[in-house]
Design a protein around this motif. Structure first.
Motif, short mmCIF file in Angstrom:
data_model
loop_
_atom_site.label_atom_id
_atom_site.label_comp_id
_atom_site.label_asym_id
_atom_site.label_seq_id
_atom_site.Cartn_x
_atom_site.Cartn_y
_atom_site.Cartn_z
N SER A 195 0.84 -1.21 0.00
CA SER A 195 0.00 0.00 0.00
C SER A 195 0.86 1.26 0.00
N LEU A 196 1.92 1.23 0.79
CA LEU A 196 2.84 2.38 0.85
C LEU A 196 3.49 2.62 -0.52
N LYS A 197 3.91 1.57 -1.18
CA LYS A 197 4.51 1.70 -2.51
C LYS A 197 3.49 2.23 -3.51
N GLU A 198 2.26 1.75 -3.43
CA GLU A 198 1.21 2.22 -4.34
C GLU A 198 0.88 3.70 -4.10
N ALA A 199 0.90 4.10 -2.83
CA ALA A 199 0.66 5.51 -2.51
C ALA A 199 1.77 6.39 -3.06
N SER A 200 2.99 5.90 -2.98
CA SER A 200 4.13 6.65 -3.52
C SER A 200 4.02 6.76 -5.04
N GLU A 201 3.62 5.68 -5.69
CA GLU A 201 3.41 5.71 -7.14
C GLU A 201 2.29 6.68 -7.50
N THR A 202 1.22 6.67 -6.72
CA THR A 202 0.09 7.57 -6.96
C THR A 202 0.54 9.02 -6.84
N GLU A 203 1.36 9.30 -5.86
CA GLU A 203 1.92 10.65 -5.69
C GLU A 203 2.63 11.09 -6.98
N TYR A 204 3.41 10.20 -7.56
CA TYR A 204 4.13 10.49 -8.80
C TYR A 204 3.18 10.80 -9.95
N TRP A 205 2.15 9.95 -10.14
CA TRP A 205 1.20 10.18 -11.23
C TRP A 205 0.44 11.49 -11.05
N LEU A 206 0.09 11.81 -9.80
CA LEU A 206 -0.59 13.08 -9.54
C LEU A 206 0.30 14.26 -9.91
N GLU A 207 1.56 14.17 -9.56
CA GLU A 207 2.51 15.23 -9.92
C GLU A 207 2.61 15.39 -11.43
N LEU A 208 2.70 14.27 -12.15
CA LEU A 208 2.77 14.33 -13.61
C LEU A 208 1.50 14.94 -14.21
N LEU A 209 0.35 14.53 -13.71
CA LEU A 209 -0.91 15.09 -14.22
C LEU A 209 -0.99 16.59 -13.98
N GLU A 229 1.70 18.72 -13.44
CA GLU A 229 2.76 19.43 -14.17
C GLU A 229 2.56 19.41 -15.68
N SER A 230 1.72 18.52 -16.17
CA SER A 230 1.40 18.50 -17.59
C SER A 230 0.08 19.23 -17.88
N ASP A 231 -0.42 19.93 -16.87
CA ASP A 231 -1.62 20.79 -16.99
C ASP A 231 -2.93 20.04 -17.21
N TYR A 232 -2.99 18.79 -16.80
CA TYR A 232 -4.26 18.07 -16.85
C TYR A 232 -5.08 18.29 -15.58
N LEU A 233 -4.40 18.55 -14.47
CA LEU A 233 -5.10 18.79 -13.20
C LEU A 233 -4.93 20.24 -12.79
N PRO A 234 -6.04 20.96 -12.63
CA PRO A 234 -5.95 22.35 -12.17
C PRO A 234 -5.35 22.42 -10.76
N GLU A 235 -4.75 23.54 -10.43
CA GLU A 235 -4.04 23.73 -9.17
C GLU A 235 -4.87 23.36 -7.94
N ASN A 236 -6.09 23.86 -7.83
CA ASN A 236 -6.92 23.59 -6.65
C ASN A 236 -7.24 22.10 -6.51
N ASP A 237 -7.60 21.47 -7.62
CA ASP A 237 -7.90 20.04 -7.59
C ASP A 237 -6.66 19.24 -7.19
N PHE A 238 -5.54 19.61 -7.78
CA PHE A 238 -4.28 18.93 -7.48
C PHE A 238 -3.92 19.07 -6.00
N GLN A 239 -3.95 20.27 -5.48
CA GLN A 239 -3.53 20.51 -4.09
C GLN A 239 -4.38 19.70 -3.11
N SER A 240 -5.66 19.61 -3.37
CA SER A 240 -6.56 18.90 -2.47
C SER A 240 -6.29 17.38 -2.48
#
Length: 118
Positions: free
Chosen positions: A70-84, A86-97
């Protein structure tokens, strides 16, 4: 370990998975993004699935192994969220939350796995 409804990581990881599913639908429907969103869907929902499996584990070692996954999956999820983001798919407010939720889950899982390791 506590019952599922009283267990903080069980509750938080399930709520997070539901947020990930909603974000996935948004990314597919509104942004027409299918590759990164599928990756974050897989890893983001896997966190809670492994937590749930760990809670029902056959031994402390089984519990520890599943929560480590679970910890590894959470870390991977953190990475995908950052990519989404930084590539402008996720607006700032949605991303931060959702990113804050992911970081909280990472902190909880880190604490649990450190405690179990001792």
């Amino acid at each position: 370990m506590k019952k599922n409804e009283d267990n903080l990581i069980v509750v938080k990881s399930k709520a997070f998975a539901l947020r990930i599913i909603k974000m996935y639908k948004y990314l597919c429907d509104q942004k027409h993004e299918f590759i990164l969103s599928k990756q974050v869907l897989r890893s983001g929902t896997s966190i809670g699935a492994n937590v749930k499996e760990g809670v029902r584990g056959q031994s402390k070692a089984d519990f520890y192994a599943k929560l480590n996954i679970s910890l590894k999956e959470a870390s991977e999820t953190e990475y995908w969220l950052e990519l989404l983001h930084e590539s402008d798919y996720l607006p700032e407010n949605d991303f931060q939350s959702i990113y804050a939720d992911c970081k909280e889950i990472l902190r909880i899982l880190t604490a649990i796995t450190k405690t179990q390791k001792k």
